[in-house]
Every structure is written in C-alpha cells, then in structure tokens.
Scaffold this active site. Structure first.
Site, PDB file in Angstrom:
ATOM      1  N   HIS A 116       0.799  -1.226   0.000  1.00  0.00           N
ATOM      2  CA  HIS A 116       0.000   0.000   0.000  1.00  0.00           C
ATOM      3  C   HIS A 116       0.830   1.274   0.000  1.00  0.00           C
ATOM      4  CE1 HIS A 116      -3.325  -2.603   0.152  1.00  0.00           C
ATOM      5  NE2 HIS A 116      -3.436  -2.751   1.451  1.00  0.00           N
ATOM      6  N   HIS A 192      -9.685   1.292   0.378  1.00  0.00           N
ATOM      7  CA  HIS A 192      -9.685   0.153   1.297  1.00  0.00           C
ATOM      8  C   HIS A 192     -10.830   0.293   2.313  1.00  0.00           C
ATOM      9  CE1 HIS A 192      -8.091  -3.046   3.851  1.00  0.00           C
ATOM     10  NE2 HIS A 192      -7.234  -3.327   2.878  1.00  0.00           N
ATOM     11  N   GLU A 325     -11.736  -4.362  -3.404  1.00  0.00           N
ATOM     12  CA  GLU A 325     -10.709  -3.374  -3.734  1.00  0.00           C
ATOM     13  C   GLU A 325     -10.377  -3.447  -5.222  1.00  0.00           C
ATOM     14  OE1 GLU A 325      -7.464  -4.554  -1.243  1.00  0.00           O
ATOM     15  OE2 GLU A 325      -8.788  -4.873   0.470  1.00  0.00           O
TER      16      GLU A 325
END
Length: 359
Positions: A116, A192, A325
């Site tokens: 991420h 997210h 996602e």
C-alpha cells in the site's frame, strides 16, 4: 468554497502534530456529503471514507463502514479502515522493481515486502481540499495530493486528484486520476473500505451473498504475492463467485496467508466501466453493486481483524467486514506478463468506482 463544521481547532492541531512533519498550513477535518437520508463522511487524512449511512428495507439507517470514532484514531490506525491507498497499492515483492533499466527500492512494511505504498503511503498524508459542496443534488468533495519524487522510494512527481460525489439517491461515485509530471512511475490506487451491509458492529459477513464478474484469479503464495505469475480459472475452485454465493460457504477451504479466508485477486471480465460485484445482506435487505474500470479486484474478508477497536467501543472480530478493492494486478511491477502499471510523463492514470446501494 464552503466547508462543513468540523472538529475543534485544538483537536485538528493535535492531529497535525501526530502526522509528523505534515504541512502546518493544511488542516485535517471531517466532511459530510448528504442527499436525503443517504450520507457519506470523509476526512482529508488519507482520503479516508469514515462512514456511509444508508437505510435498510424497513427504512432503518445504519453505518455500513467499519472504522474509528476520532481523527486521532485514524492517524494512528494500522488497520487501513477506509483510506485511498497508493502510490502503488497492494504488495510489491521485496519492495523493489526495475523500470527503464534502473532498480528502485521502496519502503518495506509487510514482512519482506512493501504494501500500500509503504509506511507513509497516500493513506498517511494530509490531502488538500480543492472543492467541497456538502448538499444539493450532487454533493461532492475533491481532494488533491502532490506526491514528490523519491517519496517512499518511488520515482517522479505525481499530481493526484480524487473526487467523491453522491450522484443519485443512493450512489457514491469515486473518480481518481494521477498525472506523471517528469518521470515514468508505477501507479495503482485502491479504496480500502471495510463493509458490512448489516451495519458495522452487527456481526460477521459470512451470510452475505456475493457475486463477482470474474472467471479468473491470480493464485497467491504464503506471502500473498502472485509469485507464479499464473492466471487460473475459478471454475471448480473455492474462489468461484460467478453466481450468488454466501461468503462463508467455502471460506474454511481457502487461506489468505496465515489465516483462513479470502485475500485474493480476481481478474474482472470485460473492459472499461463495468459491473464488478454484487453483495447482499438478506437480514437487512441492503445490497451493493460495485462498478469500476480497473482490470482486477482484491476480495478481502477481514481475516486479520482480532478484537480490533472500532466505533462506539465495539470490537471487530475476524470476518466482521469485507473489502472489494478494485485495482491493477498485485506486484505488476515485477510481472511483465501482467498489464503494465507504468505511467509516463504527461500520461494520466484514471481509476473510477461506483457504489450503488439498494434495499
């Protein structure tokens, strides 16, 4: 430019102090988009969706997003409740990649790998509020972030915009774009958001039915990386959600890393803006149809939740929420067989999502 009343100045300043090195001219606040009985609350800390309030089949309102109570908790949160992840979301093997013959090393924050965008990815920065309209027929907020050359080891300056808008009575549109200014760079965003259509804190999501527009998936190894580079059919596997199926029907037959549960990337059928998923909670009657223009989507069933502090003193447990996602293929920077995530100077990355709620 109108802004909604947010938090007391002292709390905002405290959040800025926690941000560590953040631009003191930027303030962190909470911004609500409201259309009738449908509302979305956000913060410009990490472009984070804090809540989505939507009625059930009997008209009862509930927040369907797992999260925290205060901005300070979001600043200190490592559970990724609601943010926009980037510059390169999902996992990157060993935090390295080669682009145009040069080796780049990014911040390692997930075992031997990065995830991420590193420890200070887009979810851990203050975004600038460019425009904000709280009400009316199409309330919206546009956030901006300039990602600098070398941030988390990634090359080039990147201009990023994200617009969140209520486009019909129960639809949330998310439109993101990023322009590479001076160097080629990998780009992959994802939102997210942990969802529970029965309402956050109402129990697990194993009884939700899920249908995915995906006939293929990328098998993952123990580190949740697509190390084989394979793209396999879902037919005959526990990953097959082509027809509406309870999320919990086969969840004990799959492992997402160390835990039983889904943490897997699906290859979405078709191209362009299209329906990706349909989820439904039979008890409340709430349903979510998700549309997006990305090639793939990660299904995650909250496998790592474990007495995780949530809203109103609730403790979230394993499977109390799920994430849909939309994204590029994970670790695409190290797999030339996957669709490229490289954005070159002057090119624009676009990632659009549409959440359609019904009841």
């Amino acid at each position: 430019m109108a802004r909604a009343p947010v938090l007391p100045a002292l709390l905002c300043l405290a959040v800025l102090a926690l941000a560590g090195g953040a631009d003191a001219r930027k303030m962190v606040g909470v911004y609500e988009l409201k259309r009738g009985d449908f509302s979305v609350k956000m913060t410009n800390w990490g472009a984070t969706i804090m809540s989505i309030l939507v009625p059930d089949s009997k008209g009862n309102l509930a927040d369907v997003v797992l999260g925290k109570d205060t901005l300070a908790e979001y600043v200190n949160d490592n559970s990724a409740f609601g943010p926009l992840n980037g510059r390169v979301a999902q996992r990157m093997a060993r935090g390295r990649f080669v682009l145009d013959g040069k080796v780049y090393h990014t911040y390692i924050n997930d075992g031997r790998n990065s995830i991420h965008g590193g420890h200070r990815g887009f979810s851990k920065v203050i975004w600038t509020v460019k425009e904000y309209v709280a009400g009316g027929d199409s309330p919206y907020i546009t956030l901006y972030y300039r990602s600098f050359d070398g941030e988390q080891g990634l090359p080039g300056d990147l201009d990023v915009y994200a617009t969140y808008q209520l486009t019909s009575p129960y639809e949330l549109s998310i439109r993101t774009n990023a322009t590479a200014l001076n160097k080629a760079t990998p780009v992959n965003f994802l939102q997210h958001v942990y969802l529970n259509l029965g309402g956050e804190g109402s129990g697990d999501i194993l009884g939700h039915t899920l249908q995915l527009s995906a006939s293929r998936y990328t098998p993952m190894d123990e580190e949740l990386l697509p190390s084989s580079g394979r793209v396999d059919p879902v037919a005959g596997t526990s990953y097959d959600f082509r027809t509406p199926t309870p999320i919990g029907a086969r969840i004990r037959q799959v492992k997402g890393g160390k835990f039983y549960g889904y943490d897997i990337n699906y290859v979405i059928d078709g191209e362009g803006m299209r329906k990706v998923a349909l989820a439904r909670d039979g008890k409340s009657g709430r349903a979510l149809e998700l549309w997006a223009n990305q090639p793939a989507m990660q299904l995650y069933t909250g496998n790592f939740l474990n007495h995780t502090k949530g809203k109103g003193g609730k403790l979230y447990e394993q499977y109390d929420g799920f994430c849909l996602e939309t994204q590029a293929y994970p670790d695409a920077v190290n797999h030339p067989e996957f669709p490229s995530v490289t954005v070159r100077p002057g090119q624009v990355y676009k990632h659009d999502m549409l959440y359609k709620f019904s009841f």
